[in-house]
Design an enzyme around this catalytic site. Structure first.
Site, short mmCIF file in Angstrom:
data_model
loop_
_atom_site.label_atom_id
_atom_site.label_comp_id
_atom_site.label_asym_id
_atom_site.label_seq_id
_atom_site.Cartn_x
_atom_site.Cartn_y
_atom_site.Cartn_z
N ASP A 123 -12.93 -49.52 -56.07
CA ASP A 123 -11.55 -49.52 -55.59
C ASP A 123 -10.69 -50.44 -56.46
O ASP A 123 -9.46 -50.34 -56.47
CB ASP A 123 -11.50 -50.04 -54.15
CG ASP A 123 -11.05 -48.97 -53.17
OD1 ASP A 123 -10.52 -47.94 -53.63
OD2 ASP A 123 -11.20 -49.18 -51.96
N GLN B 22 -13.62 -48.71 -46.33
CA GLN B 22 -12.38 -48.05 -45.94
C GLN B 22 -11.48 -49.02 -45.18
O GLN B 22 -11.91 -49.65 -44.21
CB GLN B 22 -12.70 -46.81 -45.08
CG GLN B 22 -11.49 -45.98 -44.72
CD GLN B 22 -10.80 -45.36 -45.95
OE1 GLN B 22 -11.45 -44.84 -46.85
NE2 GLN B 22 -9.48 -45.43 -45.98
N LYS C 73 -13.42 -38.09 -49.29
CA LYS C 73 -14.12 -38.75 -50.41
C LYS C 73 -15.54 -38.21 -50.52
O LYS C 73 -16.04 -37.93 -51.61
CB LYS C 73 -14.13 -40.27 -50.20
CG LYS C 73 -12.77 -40.90 -50.47
CD LYS C 73 -12.65 -42.31 -49.95
CE LYS C 73 -11.20 -42.78 -50.08
NZ LYS C 73 -10.90 -44.00 -49.36
#
Ligand code: NAD
Length: 278
Positions: A116, A93, A49
């Site tokens: 997200d 994460q 990422k």
């Protein structure tokens, strides 16, 4: 004509568009990624990422916390990022260490920075057809289908898997495309009888080869979301690839299918957030 839907190609096309837009934007979209602990797979995802951000001209901050970080300490880090006007997207994460409750942490992220798309507020926007951040993997699937001009309107789409991060958001996104949607899961009786009806079948289970050729209609479009590492070290999806490809009209490979799209859609969501505050 190739039957392969190339996620790397679609991903590169979208990333080029994002890069172009960033160069005209006047500010650098900024993604902050928080990682707790030293899980090797998570480290790889976070590094990917980070690199993707730099490739399209974003700023990216990686916050690495030790595995013994408490929930309270993590919430303090998120509070700081929420308050930082220079940060446009926050991603924690997953998975988190067992002693930290995922739902508490995800709900602590400012909805405006939840790139997200996992915050219940974002889930609500998606469910009610309002504009928000669409969960990246599910959005990536739709992007690939659109790129390959797969007709979704009026098609029967069968999703195998009902997780919050893939299966459930796909229900809404496919409905938005006017598909007829069926969802199968671990308690579905006679999975094959359901998947055989599909014009488009999307598998997000996490069991290598669960979708076999006898479960697929001739000419169906097959999207494999699964990522499974075999004991041999080989990376495979949820689809028994070669035999299913024989019957399918289009199919995504693993690797190189849905995988590259997930980070790309994360970049798209972060750009969208940066444009809102600009
Ligand atoms: P999950 O474990 O949260 O959900 C799996 C789903 O599969 C569940 O809803 C369950 O009901 C269903 N299922 C389990 N056994 C089944 C069976 N025998 N028959 C039918 N359905 C069954 O998993 P997830 O997070 O949604 O991930 C699914 C897969 O997709 C994994 O391999 C994961 O690594 C992969 N994944 C890939 C990406 C990507 O970027 N390509 C992103 C997220 C997840």
């Amino acid at each position: 004509m190739s039957k392969i839907m190339d996620g790397k190609l679609v991903s590169q096309k979208v990333r080029n568009e994002i890069k172009d837009e960033v160069s005209r934007l006047g500010i650098k979209p900024h993604l902050a990624v928080v990682i707790v602990g030293t899980d090797a797979a998570s480290q790889t995802y976070v590094n990917n990422k980070h690199k993707a951000c730099h490739d399209v001209g974003f700023q990216s901050t990686k916050i690495e916390l030790p595995a013994q970080t408490t929930e309270e300490e993590l919430l303090q880090v998120i509070d700081k990022l929420n308050a930082d006007k220079g940060v446009h997207g926050i991603l924690v994460q997953l998975p988190l260490p067992k002693h930290i409750k995922e739902s508490v942490v995800l709900e602590a992220i400012d909805q405006e920075k939840d790139v997200d798309g996992f915050h219940p507020y974002q889930v609500g926007l998606l469910a009610t057809g309002l504009d928000g951040f669409k969960p990246c993997t599910a959005a990536g699937v739709i992007e690939i289908l659109k790129h390959y001009e797969v007709p979704m309107e009026g098609s029967h789409a069968v999703i195998v898997g009902r997780s919050h991060i893939v299966g459930k958001p796909l229900i809404q996104l496919l409905l938005d495309e006017n598909a007829t949607v069926t969802v199968a899961h671990s308690r579905t009786k006679d999975l094959a009888s359901v998947t055989k009806l599909a014009d488009i079948v999307i598998v997000a289970v996490g069991i290598p080869g669960i979708l076999t050729a006898d479960m697929v209609k001739e000419g169906a479009v097959v999207v494999d979301v699964g990522i499974n590492r075999l004991d041999t070290g080989k990376l495979v999806g949820d689809v028994d690839f070669e035999p299913v490809m024989e019957k399918a009209s289009l199919i995504t490979p693993v690797p190189g299918g849905v995988g590259p799209m997930t980070i790309t859609m994360l970049l798209a969501n972060t750009l969208k957030s940066a444009k809102k505050v600009k």
